[in-house]
Design a protein around this motif. Structure first.
Motif, PDB file in Angstrom:
ATOM      1  N   ASN A  50       0.819  -1.210   0.000  1.00 15.12           N
ATOM      2  CA  ASN A  50       0.000   0.000   0.000  1.00 15.12           C
ATOM      3  C   ASN A  50       0.853   1.261   0.000  1.00 15.12           C
ATOM      4  OD1 ASN A  50      -2.442  -1.283  -0.101  1.00 15.12           O
ATOM      5  ND2 ASN A  50      -2.708  -1.351   2.131  1.00 15.12           N
ATOM      6  N   GLY A  51       2.014   1.192   0.652  1.00 13.19           N
ATOM      7  CA  GLY A  51       2.913   2.341   0.688  1.00 13.19           C
ATOM      8  C   GLY A  51       3.429   2.690  -0.701  1.00 13.19           C
ATOM      9  N   VAL A  52       3.710   1.668  -1.508  1.00 12.07           N
ATOM     10  CA  VAL A  52       4.209   1.890  -2.868  1.00 12.07           C
ATOM     11  C   VAL A  52       3.128   2.532  -3.721  1.00 12.07           C
ATOM     12  CG1 VAL A  52       5.054   0.748  -4.944  1.00 12.07           C
ATOM     13  CG2 VAL A  52       5.857  -0.005  -2.702  1.00 12.07           C
ATOM     14  N   ILE A  53       1.918   2.039  -3.597  1.00 14.74           N
ATOM     15  CA  ILE A  53       0.803   2.602  -4.373  1.00 14.74           C
ATOM     16  C   ILE A  53       0.549   4.045  -3.972  1.00 14.74           C
ATOM     17  CG2 ILE A  53      -1.678   2.431  -4.809  1.00 14.74           C
ATOM     18  CD1 ILE A  53      -1.341  -0.623  -4.622  1.00 14.74           C
ATOM     19  N   MET A  54       0.573   4.331  -2.676  1.00 13.46           N
ATOM     20  CA  MET A  54       0.355   5.695  -2.209  1.00 13.46           C
ATOM     21  C   MET A  54       1.462   6.626  -2.707  1.00 13.46           C
ATOM     22  SD  MET A  54      -2.493   5.685  -0.761  1.00 13.46           S
ATOM     23  CE  MET A  54      -2.577   7.191   0.145  1.00 13.46           C
ATOM     24  N   MET A  55       2.708   6.122  -2.712  1.00 12.16           N
ATOM     25  CA  MET A  55       3.818   6.927  -3.199  1.00 12.16           C
ATOM     26  C   MET A  55       3.661   7.203  -4.700  1.00 12.16           C
ATOM     27  SD  MET A  55       7.921   6.252  -3.103  1.00 12.16           S
ATOM     28  CE  MET A  55       7.818   4.921  -4.279  1.00 12.16           C
ATOM     29  N   MET A  56       3.231   6.207  -5.470  1.00  6.99           N
ATOM     30  CA  MET A  56       3.033   6.385  -6.901  1.00  6.99           C
ATOM     31  C   MET A  56       1.928   7.406  -7.174  1.00  6.99           C
ATOM     32  SD  MET A  56       3.462   2.473  -8.219  1.00  6.99           S
ATOM     33  CE  MET A  56       2.912   2.813  -9.865  1.00  6.99           C
ATOM     34  N   ILE A  57       0.862   7.359  -6.397  1.00  5.74           N
ATOM     35  CA  ILE A  57      -0.230   8.326  -6.549  1.00  5.74           C
ATOM     36  C   ILE A  57       0.268   9.730  -6.217  1.00  5.74           C
ATOM     37  CG2 ILE A  57      -2.444   9.061  -5.592  1.00  5.74           C
ATOM     38  CD1 ILE A  57      -3.166   6.069  -5.361  1.00  5.74           C
ATOM     39  N   ALA A  58       1.025   9.869  -5.149  1.00  4.72           N
ATOM     40  CA  ALA A  58       1.537  11.178  -4.743  1.00  4.72           C
ATOM     41  C   ALA A  58       2.476  11.744  -5.808  1.00  4.72           C
ATOM     42  CB  ALA A  58       2.249  11.075  -3.404  1.00  4.72           C
ATOM     43  N   VAL A  59       3.368  10.915  -6.331  1.00 11.30           N
ATOM     44  CA  VAL A  59       4.299  11.383  -7.356  1.00 11.30           C
ATOM     45  C   VAL A  59       3.527  11.775  -8.617  1.00 11.30           C
ATOM     46  CG1 VAL A  59       6.164  10.639  -8.889  1.00 11.30           C
ATOM     47  CG2 VAL A  59       6.280  10.117  -6.453  1.00 11.30           C
ATOM     48  N   SER A  60       2.500  11.027  -8.968  1.00 10.20           N
ATOM     49  CA  SER A  60       1.695  11.349 -10.143  1.00 10.20           C
ATOM     50  C   SER A  60       0.973  12.682  -9.969  1.00 10.20           C
ATOM     51  CB  SER A  60       0.675  10.247 -10.408  1.00 10.20           C
ATOM     52  OG  SER A  60       1.312   9.035 -10.693  1.00 10.20           O
ATOM     53  N   ILE A  61       0.439  12.922  -8.796  1.00  7.64           N
ATOM     54  CA  ILE A  61      -0.264  14.181  -8.537  1.00  7.64           C
ATOM     55  C   ILE A  61       0.707  15.353  -8.590  1.00  7.64           C
ATOM     56  CG2 ILE A  61      -1.497  15.501  -6.760  1.00  7.64           C
ATOM     57  CD1 ILE A  61      -2.880  12.856  -5.985  1.00  7.64           C
ATOM     58  N   VAL A  62       1.876  15.192  -7.995  1.00  4.72           N
ATOM     59  CA  VAL A  62       2.877  16.259  -8.023  1.00  4.72           C
ATOM     60  C   VAL A  62       3.315  16.515  -9.472  1.00  4.72           C
ATOM     61  CG1 VAL A  62       5.240  16.873  -7.361  1.00  4.72           C
ATOM     62  CG2 VAL A  62       3.677  15.925  -5.671  1.00  4.72           C
ATOM     63  N   GLY A  63       3.551  15.460 -10.231  1.00  2.00           N
ATOM     64  CA  GLY A  63       3.929  15.607 -11.632  1.00  2.00           C
ATOM     65  C   GLY A  63       2.858  16.304 -12.435  1.00  2.00           C
ATOM     66  N   PHE A  64       1.604  15.967 -12.189  1.00  2.35           N
ATOM     67  CA  PHE A  64       0.491  16.614 -12.873  1.00  2.35           C
ATOM     68  C   PHE A  64       0.484  18.110 -12.619  1.00  2.35           C
ATOM     69  CE2 PHE A  64      -3.840  18.280 -12.448  1.00  2.35           C
ATOM     70  CZ  PHE A  64      -4.264  18.180 -13.764  1.00  2.35           C
ATOM     71  N   PHE A  65       0.671  18.511 -11.369  1.00  7.31           N
ATOM     72  CA  PHE A  65       0.641  19.938 -11.052  1.00  7.31           C
ATOM     73  C   PHE A  65       1.849  20.672 -11.633  1.00  7.31           C
ATOM     74  CE2 PHE A  65      -2.526  18.727  -7.814  1.00  7.31           C
ATOM     75  CZ  PHE A  65      -3.521  19.619  -8.188  1.00  7.31           C
ATOM     76  N   ILE A  66       2.987  20.010 -11.722  1.00  6.56           N
ATOM     77  CA  ILE A  66       4.156  20.631 -12.353  1.00  6.56           C
ATOM     78  C   ILE A  66       3.881  20.866 -13.836  1.00  6.56           C
ATOM     79  CG2 ILE A  66       6.549  20.219 -13.052  1.00  6.56           C
ATOM     80  CD1 ILE A  66       6.951  18.865 -10.313  1.00  6.56           C
ATOM     81  N   ILE A  67       3.326  19.867 -14.501  1.00 13.12           N
ATOM     82  CA  ILE A  67       3.010  20.001 -15.922  1.00 13.12           C
ATOM     83  C   ILE A  67       1.932  21.057 -16.135  1.00 13.12           C
ATOM     84  CG2 ILE A  67       1.987  18.795 -17.892  1.00 13.12           C
ATOM     85  CD1 ILE A  67       3.471  16.271 -16.875  1.00 13.12           C
ATOM     86  N   LEU A  68       0.909  21.069 -15.301  1.00 14.34           N
ATOM     87  CA  LEU A  68      -0.155  22.069 -15.410  1.00 14.34           C
ATOM     88  C   LEU A  68       0.396  23.478 -15.215  1.00 14.34           C
ATOM     89  CD1 LEU A  68      -3.208  22.588 -15.739  1.00 14.34           C
ATOM     90  CD2 LEU A  68      -3.381  22.406 -13.244  1.00 14.34           C
ATOM     91  N   THR A  69       1.285  23.634 -14.240  1.00 13.10           N
ATOM     92  CA  THR A  69       1.905  24.936 -13.993  1.00 13.10           C
ATOM     93  C   THR A  69       2.721  25.383 -15.206  1.00 13.10           C
ATOM     94  OG1 THR A  69       1.999  24.458 -11.629  1.00 13.10           O
ATOM     95  CG2 THR A  69       3.413  26.226 -12.443  1.00 13.10           C
ATOM     96  N   ALA A  70       3.481  24.471 -15.797  1.00 17.66           N
ATOM     97  CA  ALA A  70       4.285  24.815 -16.970  1.00 17.66           C
ATOM     98  C   ALA A  70       3.386  25.203 -18.142  1.00 17.66           C
ATOM     99  CB  ALA A  70       5.183  23.642 -17.348  1.00 17.66           C
ATOM    100  N   LEU A  71       2.291  24.496 -18.336  1.00 15.89           N
ATOM    101  CA  LEU A  71       1.360  24.821 -19.412  1.00 15.89           C
ATOM    102  C   LEU A  71       0.739  26.199 -19.206  1.00 15.89           C
ATOM    103  CD1 LEU A  71      -0.252  23.943 -21.952  1.00 15.89           C
ATOM    104  CD2 LEU A  71      -1.971  23.064 -20.374  1.00 15.89           C
ATOM    105  N   LEU A  72       0.268  26.476 -18.018  1.00 17.32           N
ATOM    106  CA  LEU A  72      -0.336  27.775 -17.728  1.00 17.32           C
ATOM    107  C   LEU A  72       0.689  28.900 -17.848  1.00 17.32           C
ATOM    108  CD1 LEU A  72      -2.684  26.863 -14.751  1.00 17.32           C
ATOM    109  CD2 LEU A  72      -3.308  27.295 -17.129  1.00 17.32           C
ATOM    110  N   TRP A  73       1.923  28.655 -17.431  1.00 18.49           N
ATOM    111  CA  TRP A  73       2.984  29.649 -17.575  1.00 18.49           C
ATOM    112  C   TRP A  73       3.226  29.946 -19.054  1.00 18.49           C
ATOM    113  CZ3 TRP A  73       8.006  28.793 -19.595  1.00 18.49           C
ATOM    114  CH2 TRP A  73       8.857  29.877 -19.470  1.00 18.49           C
ATOM    115  N   GLY A  74       3.238  28.920 -19.876  1.00 22.82           N
ATOM    116  CA  GLY A  74       3.435  29.110 -21.309  1.00 22.82           C
ATOM    117  C   GLY A  74       2.291  29.872 -21.948  1.00 22.82           C
ATOM    118  N   ILE A  75       1.069  29.592 -21.524  1.00 26.10           N
ATOM    119  CA  ILE A  75      -0.090  30.297 -22.077  1.00 26.10           C
ATOM    120  C   ILE A  75      -0.059  31.772 -21.670  1.00 26.10           C
ATOM    121  CG2 ILE A  75      -2.597  30.502 -21.941  1.00 26.10           C
ATOM    122  CD1 ILE A  75      -2.680  27.416 -21.774  1.00 26.10           C
ATOM    123  N   ARG A  76       0.232  32.029 -20.403  1.00 27.99           N
ATOM    124  CA  ARG A  76       0.279  33.424 -19.941  1.00 27.99           C
ATOM    125  C   ARG A  76       1.442  34.186 -20.558  1.00 27.99           C
ATOM    126  NH1 ARG A  76      -1.326  33.443 -13.561  1.00 27.99           N
ATOM    127  NH2 ARG A  76      -3.482  32.820 -13.897  1.00 27.99           N
TER     128      ARG A  76
END
Length: 68
Positions: free
Chosen positions: A2-28
């Motif tokens: 369960n710890g591995v799955i939770m870590m994978m979910i957390a890393v995916s969420i952090v990665g998503f927000f990094i990509i979203l931030t980069a996209l919004l920065w590029g648009i602005r």
């Protein structure tokens, strides 16, 4: 396990927000605007006429091919 799955979910969420931030920065920052793209075209009249004639020849060849 369960710890591995939770870590994978957390890393995916952090990665998503990094990509979203980069996209919004590029648009602005107008990184995706191509306003100058169509104004810098410098086609001569001869080149445009050649392209038009080529298109007409292609269409005529297709019509002849359909008739045969």
């Amino acid at each position: 396990m369960n710890g591995v799955i939770m870590m994978m979910i957390a890393v995916s969420i952090v990665g998503f927000f990094i990509i979203l931030t980069a996209l919004l920065w590029g648009i602005r920052g107008k990184q995706f605007d191509d306003d100058y793209k169509f104004t810098t075209l410098d086609d001569s009249v001869e080149a445009l006429n050649d392209a038009y004639n080529l298109q007409k020849r292609k269409e005529e060849a297709l019509k002849r091919k359909k008739r045969d």
